[in-house]
Design a protein around this motif. Sequence first.
Motif, PDB file in Angstrom:
ATOM      1  N   GLY A   6       0.769  -1.236   0.000  1.00  5.82           N
ATOM      2  CA  GLY A   6       0.000   0.000   0.000  1.00  5.82           C
ATOM      3  C   GLY A   6       0.799   1.283   0.000  1.00  5.82           C
ATOM      4  N   VAL A   7       2.092   1.222  -0.347  1.00  7.83           N
ATOM      5  CA  VAL A   7       2.903   2.440  -0.301  1.00  7.83           C
ATOM      6  C   VAL A   7       2.397   3.460  -1.314  1.00  7.83           C
ATOM      7  CG1 VAL A   7       4.906   1.125   0.480  1.00  7.83           C
ATOM      8  CG2 VAL A   7       4.652   1.638  -1.961  1.00  7.83           C
ATOM      9  N   HIS A   8       2.740   4.721  -1.067  1.00  5.14           N
ATOM     10  CA  HIS A   8       2.235   5.829  -1.880  1.00  5.14           C
ATOM     11  C   HIS A   8       3.256   6.336  -2.888  1.00  5.14           C
ATOM     12  CE1 HIS A   8       0.073   5.767   1.978  1.00  5.14           C
ATOM     13  NE2 HIS A   8      -0.972   6.118   1.261  1.00  5.14           N
ATOM     14  N   GLY A   9       4.442   5.775  -2.894  1.00  4.67           N
ATOM     15  CA  GLY A   9       5.498   6.156  -3.815  1.00  4.67           C
ATOM     16  C   GLY A   9       6.734   5.334  -3.520  1.00  4.67           C
ATOM     17  N   ILE A  10       7.751   5.447  -4.365  1.00  2.00           N
ATOM     18  CA  ILE A  10       9.014   4.724  -4.168  1.00  2.00           C
ATOM     19  C   ILE A  10      10.164   5.673  -4.472  1.00  2.00           C
ATOM     20  CG2 ILE A  10      10.487   2.858  -5.033  1.00  2.00           C
ATOM     21  CD1 ILE A  10       7.953   1.188  -5.453  1.00  2.00           C
ATOM     22  N   PHE A  11      11.151   5.687  -3.572  1.00  2.00           N
ATOM     23  CA  PHE A  11      12.321   6.559  -3.676  1.00  2.00           C
ATOM     24  C   PHE A  11      13.538   5.701  -4.018  1.00  2.00           C
ATOM     25  CE2 PHE A  11      15.536   9.068  -0.908  1.00  2.00           C
ATOM     26  CZ  PHE A  11      16.003   9.767  -2.011  1.00  2.00           C
TER      27      PHE A  11
END
Length: 303
Positions: free
Chosen positions: A38-43
């Motif tokens: 469910g993450v909202h982005g990836i760095f």
Amino acid sequence: MKLNLRGIIPPMVTPLTENGEIDDKGLKRLIEHLIDGGVHGIFLLGTNGEGPSLSYELRRELVYKACEIIDKRVPVLVSITDTVFDESVKMCRHSKQAGADAVVIAPPYYFPISEDEMKDYLQHMVGELSLPFVLYNMPSCTKLHLSIDFVKFAKDLGALGIKDSSGDLGYLHDLIFTFKDSSDFSVIAGTESFLSSTILHGGQGAIAGGANFFPKLFVDLYNASLNGDLLEIEQLNEKVDHIYETIYNVGRHSSRITKGTKCALSVLNICDDYMALPLRRFDMRERNKIEEYIRQFQSSLTC
């Protein structure tokens, strides 16, 4: 560009093979693990991604393959911080071609520079960028703690937000208060134990290393903080604190957080734990400790 910079954005590790190449299967498993959580982005290519230790060719390959797998399901941020100005610009161009959504810029490391010099540097950099940018405050690695006035300057140049990894909660709260009326500027905690405080004070999220291996835990804490559910926040914060006491506390050196994160993913059979030099993966004694801690966490997370 309007980018909804919020929520849990893991600083993704870079899965490597024993020969130091990109572990394609591990990379795919890791990305699916994060998105399923469910993450909202990836760095990409941050500290946990070992970005400064990777060759330029390997960095470009990682960005291209990760963006292809992610396929616009969540926003992708790429660190382009480098000691060489032109290489940062080249990495930004490559990131855009690969499909990334924004780049992340910290002060160039090695030489101690003044804030005035950093202003000049950033102004020149922004003129060369082909993607929106996020500011990164990481004084332990860059020798420069960015002042609130500098952050205002960066916002005026077009910064979408700031990731603060200073470890200074008072400074983080000052950032949130300063930009509370700026809906187009996000304040993101780089210290994952500050997540709930960040949200409760009006910040937008966290770039949380522990979300590499337990993404749902951090997503649940983010949601509980948004909802002001104090009991659930307390219970979930206890689990986050326990990560610091266990997984992040194996080994003798400050690199133990990055090593512990990668080792935890290896124990979970998501990707291997080979590291880029100068780091080395944990030995078997240390790995056994991580295995035990993961077993304990898996039991507690299902309760």
